[in-house]
Enzyme design. Structure first.
Site, PDB file in Angstrom:
ATOM      1  CB  SER A 256      -2.450 -31.177  44.042  1.00  0.00           C
ATOM      2  OG  SER A 256      -1.474 -32.076  43.566  1.00  0.00           O
ATOM      3  CE  LYS A 257      -0.898 -30.759  52.030  1.00  0.00           C
ATOM      4  NZ  LYS A 257      -1.798 -29.653  51.793  1.00  0.00           N
ATOM      5  NE  ARG A 258      -0.600 -37.573  44.211  1.00  0.00           N
ATOM      6  CZ  ARG A 258      -1.700 -38.273  44.015  1.00  0.00           C
ATOM      7  NH1 ARG A 258      -2.076 -38.590  42.812  1.00  0.00           N
ATOM      8  NH2 ARG A 258      -2.425 -38.652  45.052  1.00  0.00           N
ATOM      9  CG  ASN A 259       1.813 -30.974  41.208  1.00  0.00           C
ATOM     10  OD1 ASN A 259       1.422 -30.017  41.865  1.00  0.00           O
ATOM     11  ND2 ASN A 259       1.106 -31.526  40.273  1.00  0.00           N
ATOM     12  N   GLY A 260       4.672 -30.312  44.510  1.00  0.00           N
ATOM     13  CA  GLY A 260       5.065 -29.048  45.117  1.00  0.00           C
ATOM     14  C   GLY A 260       4.099 -28.759  46.237  1.00  0.00           C
TER      15      GLY A 260
END
Length: 485
Positions: A256-260
RNA sequence: GCUCCUGUAGUCUAUAUGGGCGAGGACGUCACCCUCUCAAGGUGAAAACCAGGGUUCGAAUCCCUGCAGGAGCGCCA
């Protein structure tokens, strides 16, 4: 077998294509190329509320950029088009009606609210949530009554008792008991088709022989097979399924955008090479074996087989991608490197694009080629050659202001001024004689001072080559400017 | 909750069908070498078979159980 292989990549562009999509596309493409088959690109845009024209255009652009040429699909056409599902509505309507007539499907008048309430009840009763078959056997009278009430109706596929068994090329035999496959919706009340109808119909009509797709679709396979059966397709004509393992984020969560970053557009902007992205992604869930890792697109098509695809999920590792990207950059020819570098230099306004600038860039690229892992680092490394008003970066200022540094600069300026043939070998010769042999300084200390004065930073491309590229006048001007700080 | 999938170092993986696996490679990490900085390159090191049972002369490789992670159960795809 004997049948010509036809594989399809069929994303639903509800956003930018991401790493997982691309890995799937890459395997689809590689498999088609490996077998000499056909690579079909189909857009699944039945959910008009989420798919936009911009996303579709972006998906097309991304695949092009990556070099995954499709043989049939948007913009190239093909025998079984159109390849946008939104343009195939009457086809789906035809089949939905046929299923209705055959008794394979039925109208369901349950409202969204009613279904939701029943699902909740099922959950609290610890039963698998899913359609309970309420409208399965409505009498013609009941149907008429619902119609009179003006109730909208969706078309639902009847799942008969029994089980669906199929062989997944990656996971082996898979069995689903229909107890856990509830009757599913084929078309909305407004008659628009759902994925479950459209994929199955299209895969058959487009004569797809192999379905390579994400593992998340594994449990929807019995539904597709059910549609094939209702279409009257013989089992030997069903496509072969192969469910690819997930690509997950660094922390084991779904990407997801959040991790990587997941959007391929982001990687492009960062200066990742398409061939590096493909090479890296190919290694996620697949391997050519024999300790081979760095391969070209051509080799990928030669080596790729579904048999070598793993079944376990893989984590995305940015560090490894960067490493491969660096390898690919180093492997570029100068002209190729130049054409890929230019957009970044233009974008960052380090150069405006004159022939003179481009010639200088071309001369400078060889000395930074092995020093970068991403194309977006080029601007920072070469900007000292192009800046109009030069200044030394704040954190490096102290390197040139003490008295020891001053004497280095003074001596350099003196000896270099006398140099007539401004080449990096001559510059090095002069400076070594003056600073190392004569003044007895350590190279890293002495050259460090000159480096900061000329490039403005403690980190730069090789010093003597940099000075040669900068030219005698500018180099000396910068040294003397540093002297008066 | 139920169903399904998965389980080799921090990460990706190799070891075709059980025996050179006293587990190999790559990224990352650390050390050293090279060196005008940074890289690149070279050398070396630390680092793994989820657990427990079985089958077998022999299991990381097959089976079972447990555990862990993930996915699916939509008028999303």
């Amino acid at each position: 077998m004997g049948k010509k292989v036809r594989v399809r990549f069929a994303p639903s562009p509800t956003g930018d294509l991401h790493v997982g999509n691309i890995r799937t596309a890459l395997f689809d493409w590689a498999y088609a190329r490996h077998t000499g088959g056909t690579f079909i690109f189909r857009i699944e845009d039945t959910d008009t509320t989420r798919v936009t024209d911009e996303y579709i255009a972006a998906a097309i652009d991304t695949l092009r950029w990556l070099g995954l040429q499709w043989d049939e699909g948007p913009e190239v056409g093909g025998e079984f088009g159109p390849y946008l599902q939104s343009q195939r509505l009457e086809i789906y309507a035809h089949w939905a009606q046929k299923f209705l007539d055959q008794g394979d499907a039925y109208y369901c008048f349950c409202t969204a609210e009613e279904l939701e309430a029943r699902r909740e009840a099922q959950k609290s009763a610890n039963v698998a949530p899913g359609y309970d078959g309420k409208c399965r056997n409505l009498s013609t009278q009941e149907i008429a009554d619902f119609r009179d009430q003006g109730r909208p109706a969706v078309i639902r596929m009847r799942m008969p008792e029994g089980e669906t068994k199929f062989v997944d090329r990656i996971r082996g035999e898979i069995v689903f008991d229909h107890k856990y496959v509830p009757d599913f919706v084929l078309a909305r009340a407004d008659e628009s088709p759902l994925y479950t109808l459209a994929v199955a119909v299209d895969d058959i009509l487009m004569k797809v022989t192999h379905v390579l797709r994400g593992e998340d679709l594994l449990s929807s396979t019995p539904r597709q097979i059910r549609v094939y059966q209702a279409m009257g397709v013989k089992e030997e004509d069903f496509p072969t399924f192969a469910h690819l393992p997930f690509v997950m984020g660094q922390d084991n969560a779904k990407l997801s955008k959040r991790n990587g970053e997941v959007s391929i557009a982001w990687y492009r902007d960062k200066g990742f090479l398409p061939e590096a992205i493909c090479n890296y992604l190919a290694l996620l869930g697949w391997s050519p074996g024999d300790d081979v890792e760095n391969i070209t697109m051509q080799q990928l098509t030669e080596l790729f087989t579904v048999e070598r695809v793993n079944s376990s999920p893989a984590r995305f590792d940015m560090k490894k991608l960067e490493s491969i990207n660096g390898d690919k950059i180093r492997a570029l020819t100068l002209d190729d490197f130049l054409s890929r570098a230019l957009p970044f230099l233009l974008e960052s306004r380090v150069i405006s694009g004159t022939d003179k600038e481009i010639a200088l860039v071309k001369a400078a690229l060889p000395i930074i080629q092995e020093r970068i892992t991403r194309l977006d680092e080029i601007s920072g490394m070469l900007k000292f050659l192009f800046v109009k008003t030069f200044s030394i970066e704040e954190s490096s200022l102290s390197k040139v202001t003490d008295s020891a540094a001053k004497s280095v600069l003074r001596r350099s300026l003196e000896d270099l001024t006398a140099l007539t043939s401004w080449t990096h070998t001559n510059i090095e010769e002069v400076l070594r004689a003056a600073l190392i042999e004569d003044l007895g300084l350590k190279p890293r200390i002495a050259f460090g001072v000159v480096r900061v004065s000329v490039t403005g930073s403690t980190i730069s491309p090789p010093l003597f080559e940099s000075m040669e590229l900068l030219g005698k006048d500018s180099s000396l001007a910068r040294i003397s400017a540093a002297l008066s700080l």
